[in-house]
Design a protein around this motif. Structure first.
Motif, PDB file in Angstrom:
ATOM      1  N   GLU A  64      -7.172   5.051  -8.842  1.00 33.65           N
ATOM      2  CA  GLU A  64      -6.256   6.191  -8.952  1.00 33.65           C
ATOM      3  C   GLU A  64      -6.929   7.375  -9.636  1.00 33.65           C
ATOM      4  N   ARG A  65      -7.702   7.070 -10.673  1.00 30.34           N
ATOM      5  CA  ARG A  65      -8.302   8.136 -11.478  1.00 30.34           C
ATOM      6  C   ARG A  65      -9.606   8.670 -10.911  1.00 30.34           C
ATOM      7  N   HIS A  66     -10.362   7.824 -10.233  1.00 29.53           N
ATOM      8  CA  HIS A  66     -11.734   8.203  -9.885  1.00 29.53           C
ATOM      9  C   HIS A  66     -12.093   8.094  -8.402  1.00 29.53           C
ATOM     10  N   SER A  67     -11.418   7.224  -7.646  1.00 25.29           N
ATOM     11  CA  SER A  67     -11.787   7.024  -6.235  1.00 25.29           C
ATOM     12  C   SER A  67     -10.530   6.809  -5.402  1.00 25.29           C
ATOM     13  N   SER A  68      -9.642   7.771  -5.428  1.00 27.43           N
ATOM     14  CA  SER A  68      -8.341   7.590  -4.781  1.00 27.43           C
ATOM     15  C   SER A  68      -8.460   7.372  -3.283  1.00 27.43           C
ATOM     16  N   GLU A  69      -9.561   7.818  -2.680  1.00 24.59           N
ATOM     17  CA  GLU A  69      -9.720   7.629  -1.235  1.00 24.59           C
ATOM     18  C   GLU A  69      -9.819   6.153  -0.857  1.00 24.59           C
ATOM     19  N   LEU A  70     -10.257   5.315  -1.811  1.00 19.03           N
ATOM     20  CA  LEU A  70     -10.407   3.887  -1.533  1.00 19.03           C
ATOM     21  C   LEU A  70      -9.059   3.165  -1.459  1.00 19.03           C
ATOM     22  N   ILE A  71      -8.004   3.790  -1.966  1.00 12.25           N
ATOM     23  CA  ILE A  71      -6.684   3.149  -1.923  1.00 12.25           C
ATOM     24  C   ILE A  71      -5.679   4.004  -1.154  1.00 12.25           C
ATOM     25  N   SER A  72      -6.164   4.992  -0.423  1.00 16.47           N
ATOM     26  CA  SER A  72      -5.266   5.914   0.277  1.00 16.47           C
ATOM     27  C   SER A  72      -4.449   5.222   1.360  1.00 16.47           C
ATOM     28  N   ARG A  73      -4.919   4.092   1.873  1.00 13.91           N
ATOM     29  CA  ARG A  73      -4.184   3.415   2.941  1.00 13.91           C
ATOM     30  C   ARG A  73      -3.059   2.522   2.410  1.00 13.91           C
ATOM     31  N   PHE A  74      -2.968   2.395   1.080  1.00 10.76           N
ATOM     32  CA  PHE A  74      -1.922   1.572   0.492  1.00 10.76           C
ATOM     33  C   PHE A  74      -0.782   2.459  -0.023  1.00 10.76           C
ATOM     34  N   ALA A  75       0.446   2.084   0.314  1.00  8.96           N
ATOM     35  CA  ALA A  75       1.598   2.897  -0.084  1.00  8.96           C
ATOM     36  C   ALA A  75       1.825   2.867  -1.588  1.00  8.96           C
ATOM     37  N   ASP A  76       1.577   1.710  -2.205  1.00  5.59           N
ATOM     38  CA  ASP A  76       1.812   1.572  -3.632  1.00  5.59           C
ATOM     39  C   ASP A  76       0.998   0.400  -4.160  1.00  5.59           C
ATOM     40  N   TYR A  77       1.114   0.183  -5.492  1.00  9.99           N
ATOM     41  CA  TYR A  77       0.347  -0.891  -6.108  1.00  9.99           C
ATOM     42  C   TYR A  77       0.679  -2.281  -5.559  1.00  9.99           C
ATOM     43  N   PRO A  78       1.957  -2.657  -5.393  1.00 11.52           N
ATOM     44  CA  PRO A  78       2.250  -3.999  -4.868  1.00 11.52           C
ATOM     45  C   PRO A  78       1.578  -4.281  -3.522  1.00 11.52           C
ATOM     46  N   GLU A  79       1.493  -3.267  -2.681  1.00 15.12           N
ATOM     47  CA  GLU A  79       0.834  -3.462  -1.387  1.00 15.12           C
ATOM     48  C   GLU A  79      -0.659  -3.708  -1.579  1.00 15.12           C
ATOM     49  N   PHE A  80      -1.267  -2.969  -2.526  1.00 17.46           N
ATOM     50  CA  PHE A  80      -2.686  -3.173  -2.822  1.00 17.46           C
ATOM     51  C   PHE A  80      -2.919  -4.559  -3.404  1.00 17.46           C
ATOM     52  N   GLU A  81      -2.075  -4.972  -4.355  1.00 18.47           N
ATOM     53  CA  GLU A  81      -2.241  -6.283  -4.976  1.00 18.47           C
ATOM     54  C   GLU A  81      -2.132  -7.399  -3.936  1.00 18.47           C
ATOM     55  N   GLU A  82      -1.179  -7.258  -3.030  1.00 22.12           N
ATOM     56  CA  GLU A  82      -1.007  -8.279  -1.995  1.00 22.12           C
ATOM     57  C   GLU A  82      -2.258  -8.372  -1.126  1.00 22.12           C
ATOM     58  N   PHE A  83      -2.832  -7.212  -0.761  1.00 25.91           N
ATOM     59  CA  PHE A  83      -4.054  -7.214   0.046  1.00 25.91           C
ATOM     60  C   PHE A  83      -5.217  -7.816  -0.726  1.00 25.91           C
ATOM     61  N   TYR A  84      -5.346  -7.436  -1.977  1.00 24.74           N
ATOM     62  CA  TYR A  84      -6.505  -7.826  -2.797  1.00 24.74           C
ATOM     63  C   TYR A  84      -6.508  -9.316  -3.125  1.00 24.74           C
ATOM     64  N   THR A  85      -5.335  -9.904  -3.290  1.00 29.41           N
ATOM     65  CA  THR A  85      -5.254 -11.281  -3.774  1.00 29.41           C
ATOM     66  C   THR A  85      -4.837 -12.298  -2.708  1.00 29.41           C
ATOM     67  N   ARG A  86      -4.487 -11.872  -1.504  1.00 28.72           N
ATOM     68  CA  ARG A  86      -4.005 -12.840  -0.516  1.00 28.72           C
ATOM     69  C   ARG A  86      -5.134 -13.753  -0.036  1.00 28.72           C
ATOM     70  N   PRO A  87      -4.796 -14.949   0.414  1.00 24.37           N
ATOM     71  CA  PRO A  87      -5.822 -15.873   0.924  1.00 24.37           C
ATOM     72  C   PRO A  87      -6.514 -15.310   2.161  1.00 24.37           C
ATOM     73  N   ARG A  88      -7.778 -15.671   2.322  1.00 26.80           N
ATOM     74  CA  ARG A  88      -8.546 -15.306   3.505  1.00 26.80           C
ATOM     75  C   ARG A  88      -8.776 -16.556   4.362  1.00 26.80           C
ATOM     76  N   ASN A  89      -9.203 -16.351   5.600  1.00 25.51           N
ATOM     77  CA  ASN A  89      -9.382 -17.462   6.520  1.00 25.51           C
ATOM     78  C   ASN A  89     -10.705 -18.187   6.328  1.00 25.51           C
ATOM     79  N   THR A  90     -11.724 -17.454   5.879  1.00 25.08           N
ATOM     80  CA  THR A  90     -13.049 -18.043   5.722  1.00 25.08           C
ATOM     81  C   THR A  90     -13.698 -17.530   4.450  1.00 25.08           C
ATOM     82  N   LEU A  91     -14.767 -18.203   4.023  1.00 22.80           N
ATOM     83  CA  LEU A  91     -15.515 -17.747   2.857  1.00 22.80           C
ATOM     84  C   LEU A  91     -16.153 -16.390   3.122  1.00 22.80           C
ATOM     85  N   ASP A  92     -16.678 -16.174   4.328  1.00 24.43           N
ATOM     86  CA  ASP A  92     -17.297 -14.884   4.642  1.00 24.43           C
ATOM     87  C   ASP A  92     -16.302 -13.734   4.511  1.00 24.43           C
TER      88      ASP A  92
END
Length: 348
Positions: free
Chosen positions: A25-53
């Motif tokens: 938010e303070r330094h690189s807002s373009e990296l989170i511009s596709r997220f509407a709010d924090y809960p959406e970012f947290e869900e993306f950041y912490t959700r399970p992935r299909n593979t290790l890669d």
């Protein structure tokens, strides 16, 4: 009260979602511009992935902003949380220093910059208000050339005040074609007196028995008790410890149910192979070490006696813990004279 040791935590995956969001938010807002709010970012950041890669791709998001200038910001918040919320007395942070250097530089220039990264991490980790014993593990990387990985080993040897070991990371499915290189690099590290660990047997693609004799600890290693239990007696003879990170295997699709780990613990205990319970990427998982403990107990994967054995093993296998006992034992020693004094007052 600081009581626990964490042996397997990645610097890139250690930043909890809220701290990362505030930084963006303070330094690189373009990296989170596709997220509407924090809960959406947290869900993306912490959700399970299909593979290790797919899971490891998230590291690049954080690595891109962990620079010489910003590392103190992230490390201060990491250690504050580790001390206050996790009761950590000891923490080994692992990362690939090359991936924190400016990408526009040449390979040789980036190699030269690695020492500055290690120094910044080391100095930033010494915080008097959060007195945790810390050390660094430098990760060689499966997608980096031999010259860079050798320079990482050399840097570990030159930075012993901050660095306690070397590791190999980057996905265990990528080691096979360069296996001779990894053996040579581990032999080189051991010849310099450097401690060794390595990401092996995390997934079913991580079968590399050729590398096992060169490791003091094994990063993850869960496929050994699951699929290759015949290897366990040799691990016990070599006094090798598995760094087991329960939540990781659900986040990477490696296991479908945490209860599958019961076989891992049972077979290791029966064979005399130590396990240290770790978090791996506490930020990506949005969990802390005590939660890992509680989860294993809740699902009856281990009992309290086994949990204590794993906690003891973590300090016993810690590369840079400076004491012969874990903190609980030291604290008991301090309290004994006090208890005796109180008892004497009661009886007089």
């Amino acid at each position: 009260m600081a009581l626990y040791a964490e042996l397997h935590r990645h610097l890139g995956g250690s930043v909890v979602p809220r701290v990362l969001w505030r930084y963006f938010e303070r330094h690189s807002s373009e990296l989170i511009s596709r997220f509407a709010d924090y809960p959406e970012f947290e869900e993306f950041y912490t959700r399970p992935r299909n593979t290790l890669d797919e899971y490891l791709e998230l590291h690049t998001l954080v690595e891109s902003v962990q620079t010489v200038e910003t590392l103190p910001y992230f490390i201060y918040r990491l250690l504050r949380g580790a001390y206050i919320f996790e009761n950590l007395a000891y923490l080994e942070l692992r990362y690939t220093p090359y991936l924190r250097t400016p990408e526009h530089l040449s390979q040789s220039q980036r190699i030269d910059k690695m020492a500055e990264i290690v120094d910044v991490v080391g100095r930033a980790s010494k915080i008097s208000e959060y007195p945790i014993v810390t050390s660094q593990i430098l990760c060689m990387h499966s997608r980096l050339p031999y010259e860079v990985n050798k320079a990482i080993v050399d840097l570990a040897a030159q930075s012993r005040q901050y660095v306690c070991a070397v590791d190999i990371a980057g996905g265990d499915s990528y080691y096979r074609d360069r296996l001779k290189e990894w053996i040579e690099l581990y032999e080189y590290a051991l010849s310099l007196g450097i401690n060794t660990t390595g990401h092996l047997y995390e997934t079913t693609a991580g079968f590399y028995p050729e590398l096992l004799p060169y490791l003091m600890r094994i990063g993850h290693g869960i496929q050994i008790p699951l699929l290759y239990p015949e290897l366990l007696p040799d691990l016990a003879k070599r006094n090798q410890c598995l760094e087991v990170c329960p939540t990781t295997y659900l986040k990477t699709g490696t296991l479908q149910d945490i209860r599958q780990l019961k076989l891992v613990f049972d077979r290791c205990f029966n064979a005399g192979v130590d396990i240290a319970i770790c978090t791996d990427n506490a930020g990506l998982h949005n969990v802390r070490l005590p939660f890992e403990y509680e989860n294993l107990l809740t699902y009856d994967i281990i009992n309290f006696e086994q949990l204590q054995a794993c906690q003891d093993a973590a300090f016993r296998h810690a590369f840079a813990w400076p004491y012969s006992q874990r903190p609980a034992s030291l604290l008991n020693g301090l309290l004994k004279p006090q208890s005796a004094q109180i008892l004497a007052m009661k009886t007089n």
